[in-house]
Design a protein around this motif. Sequence first.
Motif, PDB file in Angstrom:
ATOM      1  N   ILE A  42      -7.444  -2.975   3.506  1.00  0.00           N
ATOM      2  CA  ILE A  42      -6.231  -3.622   2.983  1.00  0.00           C
ATOM      3  C   ILE A  42      -6.478  -5.127   2.837  1.00  0.00           C
ATOM      4  CG2 ILE A  42      -3.810  -4.204   3.527  1.00  0.00           C
ATOM      5  CD1 ILE A  42      -3.591  -1.371   4.768  1.00  0.00           C
ATOM      6  N   ASP A  43      -7.136  -5.708   3.858  1.00  0.00           N
ATOM      7  CA  ASP A  43      -7.457  -7.147   3.771  1.00  0.00           C
ATOM      8  C   ASP A  43      -8.309  -7.462   2.550  1.00  0.00           C
ATOM      9  OD1 ASP A  43      -6.050  -7.619   6.029  1.00  0.00           O
ATOM     10  OD2 ASP A  43      -7.780  -7.766   7.375  1.00  0.00           O
ATOM     11  N   LYS A  44      -9.164  -6.494   2.187  1.00  0.00           N
ATOM     12  CA  LYS A  44     -10.036  -6.716   1.019  1.00  0.00           C
ATOM     13  C   LYS A  44      -9.339  -6.319  -0.289  1.00  0.00           C
ATOM     14  CE  LYS A  44     -13.705  -4.531   2.830  1.00  0.00           C
ATOM     15  NZ  LYS A  44     -14.969  -3.823   2.743  1.00  0.00           N
ATOM     16  N   GLY A  45      -8.058  -5.971  -0.214  1.00  0.00           N
ATOM     17  CA  GLY A  45      -7.294  -5.727  -1.444  1.00  0.00           C
ATOM     18  C   GLY A  45      -7.204  -4.276  -1.882  1.00  0.00           C
ATOM     19  N   ALA A  46      -7.571  -3.337  -1.008  1.00  0.00           N
ATOM     20  CA  ALA A  46      -7.482  -1.924  -1.411  1.00  0.00           C
ATOM     21  C   ALA A  46      -6.019  -1.546  -1.656  1.00  0.00           C
ATOM     22  CB  ALA A  46      -8.071  -1.033  -0.321  1.00  0.00           C
ATOM     23  N   VAL A  47      -5.829  -0.687  -2.635  1.00  0.00           N
ATOM     24  CA  VAL A  47      -4.490  -0.185  -2.944  1.00  0.00           C
ATOM     25  C   VAL A  47      -4.231   1.051  -2.089  1.00  0.00           C
ATOM     26  CG1 VAL A  47      -3.110   0.947  -4.745  1.00  0.00           C
ATOM     27  CG2 VAL A  47      -4.554  -1.029  -5.306  1.00  0.00           C
ATOM     28  N   ILE A  48      -3.141   1.056  -1.342  1.00  0.00           N
ATOM     29  CA  ILE A  48      -2.800   2.251  -0.562  1.00  0.00           C
ATOM     30  C   ILE A  48      -1.584   2.908  -1.209  1.00  0.00           C
ATOM     31  CG2 ILE A  48      -2.254   3.175   1.746  1.00  0.00           C
ATOM     32  CD1 ILE A  48      -4.876   1.623   1.808  1.00  0.00           C
ATOM     33  N   THR A 100       4.383   3.889   9.128  1.00  0.00           N
ATOM     34  CA  THR A 100       3.685   2.608   9.272  1.00  0.00           C
ATOM     35  C   THR A 100       2.728   2.418   8.092  1.00  0.00           C
ATOM     36  OG1 THR A 100       3.834   2.841  11.645  1.00  0.00           O
ATOM     37  CG2 THR A 100       2.223   1.263  10.846  1.00  0.00           C
ATOM     38  N   ALA A 101       2.024   3.480   7.722  1.00  0.00           N
ATOM     39  CA  ALA A 101       1.102   3.394   6.587  1.00  0.00           C
ATOM     40  C   ALA A 101       1.863   3.037   5.309  1.00  0.00           C
ATOM     41  CB  ALA A 101       0.344   4.706   6.417  1.00  0.00           C
ATOM     42  N   ALA A 102       3.045   3.645   5.131  1.00  0.00           N
ATOM     43  CA  ALA A 102       3.841   3.356   3.934  1.00  0.00           C
ATOM     44  C   ALA A 102       4.192   1.873   3.878  1.00  0.00           C
ATOM     45  CB  ALA A 102       5.115   4.208   3.928  1.00  0.00           C
ATOM     46  N   SER A 103       4.443   1.289   5.065  1.00  0.00           N
ATOM     47  CA  SER A 103       4.825  -0.127   5.089  1.00  0.00           C
ATOM     48  C   SER A 103       3.659  -1.039   4.704  1.00  0.00           C
ATOM     49  CB  SER A 103       5.371  -0.506   6.473  1.00  0.00           C
ATOM     50  OG  SER A 103       4.329  -0.532   7.418  1.00  0.00           O
ATOM     51  N   LYS A 104       2.438  -0.498   4.726  1.00  0.00           N
ATOM     52  CA  LYS A 104       1.267  -1.296   4.331  1.00  0.00           C
ATOM     53  C   LYS A 104       0.817  -0.932   2.912  1.00  0.00           C
ATOM     54  CE  LYS A 104       0.610  -2.500   8.763  1.00  0.00           C
ATOM     55  NZ  LYS A 104       1.595  -3.479   9.127  1.00  0.00           N
ATOM     56  N   SER A 105       1.605  -0.136   2.236  1.00  0.00           N
ATOM     57  CA  SER A 105       1.148   0.429   0.965  1.00  0.00           C
ATOM     58  C   SER A 105       1.717  -0.300  -0.242  1.00  0.00           C
ATOM     59  CB  SER A 105       1.570   1.903   0.880  1.00  0.00           C
ATOM     60  OG  SER A 105       1.018   2.620   1.942  1.00  0.00           O
ATOM     61  N   LYS A 106       0.952  -0.257  -1.346  1.00  0.00           N
ATOM     62  CA  LYS A 106       1.473  -0.769  -2.608  1.00  0.00           C
ATOM     63  C   LYS A 106       2.510   0.205  -3.169  1.00  0.00           C
ATOM     64  CE  LYS A 106      -0.015  -2.473  -7.117  1.00  0.00           C
ATOM     65  NZ  LYS A 106      -1.183  -2.719  -7.979  1.00  0.00           N
TER      66      LYS A 106
END
Length: 745
Positions: free
Chosen positions: A231-237, A246-252
């Motif tokens: 995610i720090d490197k810009g991956a799209v989740i 929690t994963a959804a909260s980190k997702s695009k």
Amino acid sequence: MTSRRQFIKISFAGAGTLAAGGAAWGAVKWISGKDETGITEPPLSRTPTYCEVCFWKCAGWIYKDSDGQIWKIIGNDEDLNCNGRLCPRGTGGVGMYNDEDRLKTPLIRVEERGKQVFREASWDEAFTYIADKMKAIAREHGPECIALFTHGSGGKYFGDLLQAFGSNNIAAPSYAQCRGPREVAFMATFGEGLESPEPTDIRDTKCMVLIGSHLGENMHNGQVQEMSDAIDKGAVIITVDPRFSTAASKSKYWLPIKPATDLALLLSWIHLIIKEEYYDKKYVEKYTYGFRELSEAVKNYTPEWAYGITTIPPDLIRKTAKEMANAAPAVIVHPGRHVTWYGDDTQRSRAIAILNALLGSWGRRGGFYRSEIVEIPSYPHPEFVEPSKTWRDAFPGKYVLADLALANGICDATIPVTTRDCSFKGWIVYGTNLIETLPNQKNTLEAIQNLDLMVVIDTMPMEITGWADVVLPECTYLERYDSIRVVPHRLPQIALRMPAAEPKYNSKPAYWMARQLALKLGLEAYFPFEKIEDLLDWQLKKIGTSLDEMKRIGVKTFPKAYDNLYFADDEEVEFFTNTGKIELYSTAFANEGFDPIPTYTAHPEPPPGYYRLIYGRAPMHTFSRTSNNPNLFDLMDENSLWVNPKVAKEWSLENGQRIYLKNQDEVVSEFPIKVRITERIRWDSVYMVHGFGHAEKRLRRTYGRGASDTKLITNVMLDPIMGGTGMRGNFVTFILNPEEAGVKA
Ligand SMILES: Nc1nc2c(c(=O)[nH]1)N[C@H]1C(S)=C(S)[C@@H](COP(=O)(O)OP(=O)(O)OC[C@H]3O[C@@H](n4cnc5c(=O)[nH]c(N)nc54)[C@H](O)[C@@H]3O)O[C@H]1N2
Ligand SMILES: Nc1nc2c(c(=O)[nH]1)N[C@H]1C(S)=C(S)[C@@H](COP(=O)(O)OP(=O)(O)OC[C@H]3O[C@@H](n4cnc5c(=O)[nH]c(N)nc54)[C@H](O)[C@@H]3O)O[C@H]1N2
Ligand code: SF4
Ligand SMILES: [Mo]
């Protein structure tokens, strides 16, 4: 015969009132840097271990002071599973050692004045009792009528014992209640399963799709760390989950899908990726089989069609398909882990495998890497006897594609039926709380009533122990050696677990128990090493190290046998499928009469006034095993029920209110659960964390706290392909007044 066996509460002489975790709790506070008492660090020594709080098996170091007091457990920097960092549960593992509710001595069920009770027994008595019963079962029914349920490191030695005895009915709940469907699906597609850790190249991915896989709450350590780096490197989740995890909260993208409809979304993505020509043409042409059949089969699965089923808007389905295509081949459609949901789970997992194949992510950087594993030689012993029958004989012609035994299958085949000439008569249960682990508790209890022998090896007085004939107390992982940890990873690695302390009370390690039982059964030839240290040293020397070296370093990395983590350009790859190709069209499924390409079928929906019961993990607990752990209990002491505000309003529910739940089969939760009103869950579903609602009073901290999802999972949606138990087809309604539920408030 029925109700022969009563649930008995294990009682301990001198059990006092509830005590706090004691000195080690202070130690844990101290390592988390929260100590305000100004304690300075004493001189510490360290011994290696690998964690047993979950099955990720992170390697770590146990630090002790000069009095032998355990101060802290930290990760081993060399370990690829944890990269030097344990999760909160691993750090709190010391609570397992300190838990005063632990099993303390062997117990045997006896009748006293018409009442069943446990009496304390010596180890020798317990082994004699078990060996006599095992021999009687073998004489009357054959040794194959004894099965082992196992979920944990020491189970290996009971497995060896059982095979020496003449049975290979060894089942783990991590298959048919967990990852079995995806293993079969990936095997059918790529010719290999995923195992643990999964070879997902998350650290280099550009796009990861999580289908109900809630990494971050599901604390699979290395994966969580890699996801955060990606995610720090810009991956799209892209997270597909009816709950804002929690994963959804980190997702695009968060796709709040209607539960039970994921296959429609997956088929629509496959449709788009083919129609829009997003797929990796070269890869598909070179490596896959059945592209034409697949294109034909998915041609009508448009996003508009999927919208009607999943409630995910067509433009979002299109956008996310494009995101995957842009990232390919550095894309992971994550296979998930606990995938036994709706009974069509192998087919849903197949759709996931097919998507990965079309995007060319299998064997590619940022997709799935090629893992390696160290082969540890088995110790010298006579060949195991070939059993004349197995659990499969109870299911003629069924579940042929299942590559491991089904825990639920053995349970079912313990209940006698006229069409079967033999049922299971003996269970050895190592490290699995089957009462809370297998769905349909009534069925599990009925099976148990038909047993002549049930031996439970556990560290805690969990529900399952109350039904045993003999309970054997194992010491915790901090007090024992175990088999060498071998797991597949980017580099081949091993890890050692050794005792950091003497076993407390009268508890013993699994190896010792299995060997003592072998002696009683005349099977000593299968356990040639009296001490496990000698066995481990023998094995380690065969692979070029030694017990002494491993005690010093804890983790050892071996040279790679292959040079490449990924397929080289134009590499000729042979896949272990019938066609030698990645099978978009599964010939194995076709041969067994199953759909060679997944198709969509609808599942039942909740009746009015009912909500779908979904469940998952809490970051600070593992299943039902940690809820009584003093350190982790302090972090989270009960579960709650997530309810959408719209539903809460309809029922006039308030935050924190305690309610009972009743399912579609009129089964009522044993204890009330606290309501948590949140927009983070769809209105048609409610959510709780698995592992609470313990009904065993001897778990003094956790008894009666929260609700058990298992109790409410009475409808099991069996996967016809591999026999997995789909557990999310259960619906609950609310009972606000306990008297209405027939429950004493
Ligand atoms: N309702 C419901 N059922 C589920 C799930 C769910 O989410 N909900 N999840 C499913 C999944 S994914 C899985 S993998 C399974 C997990 O199933 P289990 O592994 O059965 O899970 P636990 O409930 O943690 O039970 C572990 C048992 O091992 C004991 N134990 C812990 N450490 C040791 C040890 O060192 N030695 C010995 N001998 N015993 C030990 C614990 O005290 C406990 O009794 O459950 C499945 N079943
Ligand atoms: N902290 C912690 N971590 C663990 C464990 C633990 O006990 N504690 N156990 C480990 C084990 S053995 C396993 S198998 C894994 C399991 O972890 P995962 O494989 O990641 O997940 P599941 O438990 O299947 O899924 C839970 C998620 O699925 C969502 N969900 C429910 N129904 C649906 C649906 O119909 N569609 C979609 N798309 N989503 C849905 C829920 O809202 C929830 O967020 O966790 C592992 N990690
Ligand atoms: S993920 Fe956590 S609980 Fe699981 S093995 Fe690693 S440290 Fe232990
Ligand atoms: Mo699991």
